[in-house]
Design an enzyme around this catalytic site. Structure first.
Site, PDB file in Angstrom:
ATOM      1  N   ARG A 144       0.816  -1.212   0.000  1.00  0.00           N
ATOM      2  CA  ARG A 144       0.000   0.000   0.000  1.00  0.00           C
ATOM      3  C   ARG A 144       0.851   1.264   0.000  1.00  0.00           C
ATOM      4  O   ARG A 144       0.328   2.369  -0.123  1.00  0.00           O
ATOM      5  CB  ARG A 144      -0.896   0.057   1.255  1.00  0.00           C
ATOM      6  CG  ARG A 144      -1.954  -1.002   1.324  1.00  0.00           C
ATOM      7  CD  ARG A 144      -2.700  -0.899   2.637  1.00  0.00           C
ATOM      8  NE  ARG A 144      -3.889  -0.092   2.575  1.00  0.00           N
ATOM      9  CZ  ARG A 144      -5.118  -0.564   2.364  1.00  0.00           C
ATOM     10  NH1 ARG A 144      -5.310  -1.847   2.182  1.00  0.00           N
ATOM     11  NH2 ARG A 144      -6.155   0.239   2.337  1.00  0.00           N
ATOM     12  N   TYR A 147       0.824   4.357  -2.466  1.00  0.00           N
ATOM     13  CA  TYR A 147      -0.255   5.329  -2.273  1.00  0.00           C
ATOM     14  C   TYR A 147      -0.036   6.117  -0.981  1.00  0.00           C
ATOM     15  O   TYR A 147      -0.044   7.346  -0.981  1.00  0.00           O
ATOM     16  CB  TYR A 147      -1.594   4.595  -2.245  1.00  0.00           C
ATOM     17  CG  TYR A 147      -2.811   5.483  -2.186  1.00  0.00           C
ATOM     18  CD1 TYR A 147      -3.221   6.211  -3.300  1.00  0.00           C
ATOM     19  CD2 TYR A 147      -3.556   5.589  -1.018  1.00  0.00           C
ATOM     20  CE1 TYR A 147      -4.345   7.029  -3.244  1.00  0.00           C
ATOM     21  CE2 TYR A 147      -4.681   6.400  -0.950  1.00  0.00           C
ATOM     22  CZ  TYR A 147      -5.074   7.110  -2.074  1.00  0.00           C
ATOM     23  OH  TYR A 147      -6.183   7.909  -2.018  1.00  0.00           O
ATOM     24  N   ASP A 148       0.194   5.395   0.113  1.00  0.00           N
ATOM     25  CA  ASP A 148       0.316   6.058   1.418  1.00  0.00           C
ATOM     26  C   ASP A 148       1.501   7.019   1.440  1.00  0.00           C
ATOM     27  O   ASP A 148       1.369   8.185   1.826  1.00  0.00           O
ATOM     28  CB  ASP A 148       0.519   5.021   2.534  1.00  0.00           C
ATOM     29  CG  ASP A 148      -0.634   4.030   2.649  1.00  0.00           C
ATOM     30  OD1 ASP A 148      -1.534   4.068   1.798  1.00  0.00           O
ATOM     31  OD2 ASP A 148      -0.617   3.213   3.589  1.00  0.00           O
ATOM     32  N   GLY A 150       3.207   8.096  -1.146  1.00  0.00           N
ATOM     33  CA  GLY A 150       3.030   9.104  -2.204  1.00  0.00           C
ATOM     34  C   GLY A 150       2.208  10.278  -1.703  1.00  0.00           C
ATOM     35  O   GLY A 150       2.559  11.453  -1.896  1.00  0.00           O
ATOM     36  N   PHE A 193     -19.723  -5.183  -2.761  1.00  0.00           N
ATOM     37  CA  PHE A 193     -20.849  -5.834  -2.082  1.00  0.00           C
ATOM     38  C   PHE A 193     -22.162  -5.593  -2.841  1.00  0.00           C
ATOM     39  O   PHE A 193     -22.965  -6.515  -3.029  1.00  0.00           O
ATOM     40  CB  PHE A 193     -20.985  -5.322  -0.645  1.00  0.00           C
ATOM     41  CG  PHE A 193     -19.976  -5.888   0.328  1.00  0.00           C
ATOM     42  CD1 PHE A 193     -19.025  -6.823  -0.070  1.00  0.00           C
ATOM     43  CD2 PHE A 193     -19.978  -5.487   1.667  1.00  0.00           C
ATOM     44  CE1 PHE A 193     -18.090  -7.343   0.828  1.00  0.00           C
ATOM     45  CE2 PHE A 193     -19.063  -6.006   2.571  1.00  0.00           C
ATOM     46  CZ  PHE A 193     -18.105  -6.933   2.149  1.00  0.00           C
ATOM     47  N   PRO A 276      -5.653  -1.688   7.089  1.00  0.00           N
ATOM     48  CA  PRO A 276      -5.846  -1.122   8.437  1.00  0.00           C
ATOM     49  C   PRO A 276      -6.997  -1.804   9.181  1.00  0.00           C
ATOM     50  O   PRO A 276      -8.036  -2.109   8.600  1.00  0.00           O
ATOM     51  CB  PRO A 276      -6.154   0.344   8.162  1.00  0.00           C
ATOM     52  CG  PRO A 276      -5.516   0.617   6.838  1.00  0.00           C
ATOM     53  CD  PRO A 276      -5.681  -0.649   6.050  1.00  0.00           C
TER      54      PRO A 276
END
Ligand code: UDP
Length: 313
Positions: A144, A147-148, A150, A193, A276
């Site tokens: 991840r 993204y995090d 960045g 979903f 998370p």
């Protein structure tokens, strides 16, 4: 008339923001490379005289001749499915090169730049709920992190352009958002979903479903973003924008099944790494500085989102 440039204009948040700002009488220049965005999201305003679309990747510098007053920098793959794997490097480039190019554009036009940051910068939260003072607990080498990290670097660049170049900046940290114009294929939990239930498939819960998220309806989020952009120059954030209503993924699955397929089944799958375990925004700062709080509860927002996805099937 305010002249506004929006990057990521054909994406989920960008298209909702573009449509609202056009409806309010602004001039909007939409920019997107259409990598994760879809032009169909803009079909309602594509021919509007106040709207122009530029197909462009913000990894490359952008020159705009007409005067720009405000830049909303929303461009970036945002769902784990979109930013992981073979698009990881592109995601970091979009965050880092992209914000540099947009900050340079803001500097040239003396425009205010609003940066779409994210709750992901908190990583696996050490505090709950998350306040803006929380510095984050991010794995710098995980799947991840493109993204995090960045997005964390983008925040840092915004503040350095403010301090060194006197650019007017605003940072919003966006928590999970849902609603019309979500990409049906980007693998987010709410879109997955709803589509699985509509298609008669099992709902896929990753892990045991005890992880939590706080889901904000898109109209609420857009209202918060616009308020932040138009707040006094001295308030640059970062400010959390999200709905503090917190639900487990299991609870979300039950809500979707109750609406669409009461006897539907759940299939449990592996939890992706660094997912998370819990997330909920503390929105005291947004309430105080922007007079903002979400109006749409998850039950109402789910009904509206289901109605949208039914039009796609
Ligand atoms: N998730 C899930 N089933 C899905 C898609 C996602 O259980 O089909 C979980 C995912 O592992 C995460 C949560 O739902 O714990 C939210 O995932 P999403 O990708 O929507 O957002 P993010 O992980 O970026 O918060």
């Amino acid at each position: 008339m305010t002249s506004i440039l929006i990057t990521g204009a054909s994406g989920f948040l960008g298209s909702n923001l573009t449509i609202r700002l056009i409806q309010e009488g602004n001039r909007v220049i939409g920019v997107d490379n259409n990598y994760t965005g879809r032009m169909s999201n803009l079909s309602r305003i594509i021919n509007h005289p106040n709207f122009t679309f530029i197909e462009h990747d913000i990894i490359e510098p952008l020159t705009v001749d007409e005067k720009i007053d405000q830049i909303y920098n929303l461009a970036c793959p945002a769902s784990p499915v979109a930013y992981q794997g073979k698009h990881a490097i592109l995601t970091t480039k979009t965050c880092v090169y992209g914000v540099i190019n947009m900050l340079e554009l803001a500097k040239k036009h003396q425009a205010t730049l609003l940066q779409a940051s994210t709750s992901e910068i908190y990583g696996e939260p050490l505090e709950h709920p998350q306040q803006e003072s929380c510095r984050g607990n991010v794995n710098p080498i995980g799947i991840r992190s493109c993204y995090d990290e960045g997005k964390r670097c983008a925040e840092s660049l915004c503040f350095d352009y403010m301090r060194q170049e006197n650019v007017s900046i605003k940072i919003v940290r966006i928590f999970n958002t849902y609603g019309p114009h979500m990409d049906p294929n980007d693998g987010r939990v709410i879109s997955n979903f709803i589509l699985q239930a509509l298609r008669g498939e099992d709902l896929t819960i990753y892990g045991d479903g005890s992880q939590t998220r706080s889901f904000c309806y898109v109209d609420d989020l857009i209202e918060g973003i616009i308020r932040m952009m138009n707040s006094p120059r001295s308030f640059c954030g970062p400010v959390n924008l999200g709905n503090p209503g917190e639900f487990t993924v299991q609870e979300l699955a039950q809500k979707v099944l109750a609406r669409l397929r009461p006897n539907g089944k759940i299939s449990y799958q592996a939890l992706p790494s660094d997912d998370p375990t819990r997330r909920r925004p503390d929105i005291s700062l947004a309430k105080e500085k922007l007079g903002w709080q979400p109006q749409v509860a998850l039950d109402e927002g789910l009904d509206k989102t289901i109605a949208y996805f039914k039009t796609l099937i």
